[in-house]
Design a protein around this motif. Structure first.
Motif, PDB file in Angstrom:
ATOM      1  N   LYS A   4       0.937  -1.299   0.166  1.00  0.00           N
ATOM      2  CA  LYS A   4      -0.052  -0.109   0.189  1.00  0.00           C
ATOM      3  C   LYS A   4       0.974   1.392   0.192  1.00  0.00           C
ATOM      4  CE  LYS A   4      -3.648   2.267   2.493  1.00  0.00           C
ATOM      5  NZ  LYS A   4      -4.519   2.415   3.835  1.00  0.00           N
ATOM      6  N   ARG A   5       1.791   1.206   0.745  1.00  0.00           N
ATOM      7  CA  ARG A   5       2.771   2.600   0.825  1.00  0.00           C
ATOM      8  C   ARG A   5       3.537   2.633  -0.547  1.00  0.00           C
ATOM      9  NH1 ARG A   5       3.899   7.191   1.521  1.00  0.00           N
ATOM     10  NH2 ARG A   5       6.066   7.722   2.350  1.00  0.00           N
ATOM     11  N   GLY A   6       3.791   1.477  -1.368  1.00  0.00           N
ATOM     12  CA  GLY A   6       4.443   1.567  -2.619  1.00  0.00           C
ATOM     13  C   GLY A   6       3.706   2.152  -3.512  1.00  0.00           C
ATOM     14  N   VAL A   7       2.354   1.786  -3.533  1.00  0.00           N
ATOM     15  CA  VAL A   7       1.306   2.487  -4.159  1.00  0.00           C
ATOM     16  C   VAL A   7       1.062   3.897  -4.019  1.00  0.00           C
ATOM     17  CG1 VAL A   7      -1.231   2.514  -5.032  1.00  0.00           C
ATOM     18  CG2 VAL A   7       0.043   0.420  -4.683  1.00  0.00           C
ATOM     19  N   GLU A   8       1.206   4.231  -2.678  1.00  0.00           N
ATOM     20  CA  GLU A   8       0.975   5.933  -2.399  1.00  0.00           C
ATOM     21  C   GLU A   8       2.099   6.510  -2.974  1.00  0.00           C
ATOM     22  OE1 GLU A   8       0.817   5.597   1.817  1.00  0.00           O
ATOM     23  OE2 GLU A   8      -1.228   5.046   1.685  1.00  0.00           O
ATOM     24  N   LEU A   9       3.404   5.955  -2.797  1.00  0.00           N
ATOM     25  CA  LEU A   9       4.731   6.636  -3.362  1.00  0.00           C
ATOM     26  C   LEU A   9       4.718   6.601  -4.878  1.00  0.00           C
ATOM     27  CD1 LEU A   9       7.094   4.780  -1.034  1.00  0.00           C
ATOM     28  CD2 LEU A   9       6.839   7.343  -0.854  1.00  0.00           C
ATOM     29  N   LEU A  10       4.054   5.668  -5.432  1.00  0.00           N
ATOM     30  CA  LEU A  10       3.791   5.691  -6.900  1.00  0.00           C
ATOM     31  C   LEU A  10       3.032   6.679  -7.310  1.00  0.00           C
ATOM     32  CD1 LEU A  10       4.556   4.383  -9.720  1.00  0.00           C
ATOM     33  CD2 LEU A  10       2.613   2.728  -9.340  1.00  0.00           C
ATOM     34  N   GLN A  11       2.080   6.911  -6.715  1.00  0.00           N
ATOM     35  CA  GLN A  11       1.205   8.114  -6.894  1.00  0.00           C
ATOM     36  C   GLN A  11       1.765   9.605  -6.798  1.00  0.00           C
ATOM     37  OE1 GLN A  11      -2.142   6.655  -4.573  1.00  0.00           O
ATOM     38  NE2 GLN A  11      -3.119   5.600  -5.949  1.00  0.00           N
ATOM     39  N   GLU A  12       2.673   9.452  -5.893  1.00  0.00           N
ATOM     40  CA  GLU A  12       3.280  10.746  -5.926  1.00  0.00           C
ATOM     41  C   GLU A  12       4.530  10.852  -6.526  1.00  0.00           C
ATOM     42  OE1 GLU A  12       4.623  10.439  -1.523  1.00  0.00           O
ATOM     43  OE2 GLU A  12       2.600  10.133  -0.924  1.00  0.00           O
ATOM     44  N   GLY A  13       4.715   9.976  -7.382  1.00  0.00           N
ATOM     45  CA  GLY A  13       5.988  10.150  -8.449  1.00  0.00           C
ATOM     46  C   GLY A  13       7.344   9.669  -7.929  1.00  0.00           C
ATOM     47  N   LYS A  14       7.126   9.040  -6.888  1.00  0.00           N
ATOM     48  CA  LYS A  14       8.379   8.812  -6.157  1.00  0.00           C
ATOM     49  C   LYS A  14       8.688   7.238  -6.448  1.00  0.00           C
ATOM     50  CE  LYS A  14       7.632  11.704  -2.275  1.00  0.00           C
ATOM     51  NZ  LYS A  14       7.360  12.185  -0.706  1.00  0.00           N
ATOM     52  N   ILE A  15       9.246   7.173  -7.598  1.00  0.00           N
ATOM     53  CA  ILE A  15       9.119   5.699  -8.358  1.00  0.00           C
ATOM     54  C   ILE A  15      10.281   4.750  -7.596  1.00  0.00           C
ATOM     55  CG2 ILE A  15       9.817   4.477 -10.245  1.00  0.00           C
ATOM     56  CD1 ILE A  15       7.505   6.483 -10.597  1.00  0.00           C
ATOM     57  N   ASP A  16      11.465   5.374  -7.439  1.00  0.00           N
ATOM     58  CA  ASP A  16      12.658   4.552  -6.659  1.00  0.00           C
ATOM     59  C   ASP A  16      12.288   4.133  -5.295  1.00  0.00           C
ATOM     60  OD1 ASP A  16      14.229   4.569  -8.886  1.00  0.00           O
ATOM     61  OD2 ASP A  16      15.442   6.252  -8.323  1.00  0.00           O
ATOM     62  N   TYR A  41       4.743  -3.603 -13.068  1.00  0.00           N
ATOM     63  CA  TYR A  41       4.283  -2.212 -13.823  1.00  0.00           C
ATOM     64  C   TYR A  41       5.083  -0.870 -13.718  1.00  0.00           C
ATOM     65  CZ  TYR A  41       1.319   2.094 -14.198  1.00  0.00           C
ATOM     66  OH  TYR A  41       0.902   3.381 -14.689  1.00  0.00           O
ATOM     67  N   ILE A  42       5.949  -0.682 -12.583  1.00  0.00           N
ATOM     68  CA  ILE A  42       6.717   0.357 -12.603  1.00  0.00           C
ATOM     69  C   ILE A  42       7.913  -0.122 -13.550  1.00  0.00           C
ATOM     70  CG2 ILE A  42       8.411   1.479 -11.037  1.00  0.00           C
ATOM     71  CD1 ILE A  42       6.514   1.090  -8.714  1.00  0.00           C
ATOM     72  N   LEU A  43       8.493  -1.078 -13.398  1.00  0.00           N
ATOM     73  CA  LEU A  43       9.784  -1.633 -14.286  1.00  0.00           C
ATOM     74  C   LEU A  43       9.367  -1.345 -15.649  1.00  0.00           C
ATOM     75  CD1 LEU A  43      10.773  -4.781 -12.205  1.00  0.00           C
ATOM     76  CD2 LEU A  43      11.966  -2.518 -12.195  1.00  0.00           C
ATOM     77  N   ASP A  44       8.219  -1.637 -16.100  1.00  0.00           N
ATOM     78  CA  ASP A  44       7.799  -1.405 -17.392  1.00  0.00           C
ATOM     79  C   ASP A  44       7.924   0.012 -17.896  1.00  0.00           C
ATOM     80  OD1 ASP A  44       6.533  -1.588 -20.051  1.00  0.00           O
ATOM     81  OD2 ASP A  44       4.511  -1.738 -19.145  1.00  0.00           O
ATOM     82  N   ARG A  45       7.314   0.850 -16.875  1.00  0.00           N
ATOM     83  CA  ARG A  45       7.129   2.225 -17.065  1.00  0.00           C
ATOM     84  C   ARG A  45       8.629   2.935 -17.221  1.00  0.00           C
ATOM     85  NH1 ARG A  45       3.343   5.498 -13.173  1.00  0.00           N
ATOM     86  NH2 ARG A  45       4.519   7.058 -13.907  1.00  0.00           N
ATOM     87  N   GLN A  46       9.688   2.294 -16.690  1.00  0.00           N
ATOM     88  CA  GLN A  46      11.108   2.625 -16.476  1.00  0.00           C
ATOM     89  C   GLN A  46      11.579   2.334 -17.669  1.00  0.00           C
ATOM     90  OE1 GLN A  46      12.650   1.508 -12.796  1.00  0.00           O
ATOM     91  NE2 GLN A  46      12.697   3.554 -12.130  1.00  0.00           N
ATOM     92  N   GLY A  47      11.105   1.415 -18.590  1.00  0.00           N
ATOM     93  CA  GLY A  47      11.725   0.947 -19.858  1.00  0.00           C
ATOM     94  C   GLY A  47      12.352  -0.357 -19.574  1.00  0.00           C
ATOM     95  N   ARG A  48      12.369  -0.959 -18.445  1.00  0.00           N
ATOM     96  CA  ARG A  48      13.087  -2.021 -17.866  1.00  0.00           C
ATOM     97  C   ARG A  48      12.337  -3.422 -18.233  1.00  0.00           C
ATOM     98  NH1 ARG A  48      14.714  -0.905 -11.944  1.00  0.00           N
ATOM     99  NH2 ARG A  48      15.290  -3.100 -12.030  1.00  0.00           N
ATOM    100  N   ILE A  49      11.835  -3.451 -19.684  1.00  0.00           N
ATOM    101  CA  ILE A  49      10.938  -4.370 -20.080  1.00  0.00           C
ATOM    102  C   ILE A  49      11.332  -5.949 -19.554  1.00  0.00           C
ATOM    103  CG2 ILE A  49       9.869  -5.304 -22.193  1.00  0.00           C
ATOM    104  CD1 ILE A  49       9.863  -2.605 -23.189  1.00  0.00           C
ATOM    105  N   ASP A  50      12.627  -6.405 -19.797  1.00  0.00           N
ATOM    106  CA  ASP A  50      13.068  -7.490 -19.544  1.00  0.00           C
ATOM    107  C   ASP A  50      12.864  -7.832 -18.011  1.00  0.00           C
ATOM    108  OD1 ASP A  50      13.646  -8.188 -22.043  1.00  0.00           O
ATOM    109  OD2 ASP A  50      15.690  -7.569 -21.885  1.00  0.00           O
ATOM    110  N   ASP A  51      12.969  -6.964 -17.130  1.00  0.00           N
ATOM    111  CA  ASP A  51      12.987  -7.278 -15.626  1.00  0.00           C
ATOM    112  C   ASP A  51      11.438  -7.259 -15.478  1.00  0.00           C
ATOM    113  OD1 ASP A  51      15.725  -7.139 -15.147  1.00  0.00           O
ATOM    114  OD2 ASP A  51      15.599  -4.818 -15.040  1.00  0.00           O
ATOM    115  N   ALA A  52      10.612  -6.441 -15.982  1.00  0.00           N
ATOM    116  CA  ALA A  52       9.096  -6.591 -15.868  1.00  0.00           C
ATOM    117  C   ALA A  52       8.733  -7.785 -16.359  1.00  0.00           C
ATOM    118  CB  ALA A  52       8.268  -5.262 -16.685  1.00  0.00           C
ATOM    119  N   ILE A  53       9.064  -8.454 -17.219  1.00  0.00           N
ATOM    120  CA  ILE A  53       8.757  -9.755 -18.143  1.00  0.00           C
ATOM    121  C   ILE A  53       8.894 -10.783 -17.134  1.00  0.00           C
ATOM    122  CG2 ILE A  53       9.324 -11.364 -19.628  1.00  0.00           C
ATOM    123  CD1 ILE A  53       9.359  -9.423 -21.769  1.00  0.00           C
TER     124      ILE A  53
END
Length: 197
Positions: A4-16, A41-53
């Protein structure tokens, strides 16, 4: 709570920071699929497609009947040009949820992309045959170069256009107008080819 905290941080744009929270959640419970899907989902947005896969595959290993994981994995396979694998994931997703219109649409798109890729491969194979059967033909070399340009193969496009010019291709006006060459037009090597004529 970590997810849940990760989702909140994602919404705030704090990706790392969000990634760190999802990873903490997975360290505590590797079978927690929601955190794994969020991380993918985040890894895909960062362009880290292989990691997301890798993360989507891992989610599917833990929950084979998760249509979201299957659909998202299929989308990434489609992005990578792995159309057969994309189609398989979408078909499995539809077996799980036959009413999912997004998966059905993704399946159609992957099918079209596969057909386009096959057509591209056939066109290039045919152009290569022409070059092999007519190694001194400037037109055959030009046709292969323009196809490579059209399909985003910059290096090969410039190589074959250079060969075409060395073999005597003369229509520089057409070279400057041919829309198939637009993807390489801003490349200094292409400009240099034109200027030497």
């Amino acid at each position: 709570a970590l997810n849940k905290r990760g989702v909140e941080l994602l919404q705030e744009g704090k990706i790392d920071l969000a990634i760190a929270e999802f990873q903490k959640a997975l360290n505590r419970d590797p079978d927690y699929v929601s955190a794994r899907l969020n991380l993918a989902y985040i890894l895909d947005r960062q362009g880290r497609i292989d990691d997301a896969i890798d993360q989507y595959r891992s989610a599917i290993e833990r929950d084979p009947n998760n249509p979201i994981a299957r659909s998202n994995l299929g989308v990434l396979y489609d992005k990578k040009g792995r159309y057969e694998q994309a189609i398989q994931e979408f078909e499995k997703g539809l077996e799980i949820d036959p009413t999912d219109t997004a998966i059905r649409k993704n399946l159609e798109v992957a099918g079209k992309n596969k057909a386009i890729a096959q057509e591209r491969e056939q066109q290039i194979a045919q152009a290569k045959k022409e070059v092999q059967s007519q190694p001194k033909s400037a037109i055959a070399a030009y046709k292969l170069g323009r196809l490579y340009s059209l399909y985003g193969e910059r290096e090969l496009a410039i190589d074959w256009l250079s060969k075409a010019l060395k073999l005597g291709y003369q229509d520089v006006d057409y070279l400057q107008k041919d829309r198939a060459l637009d993807p390489i037009r801003s490349d200094p090597r292409f400009t240099s080819l034109i200027e030497t004529r």
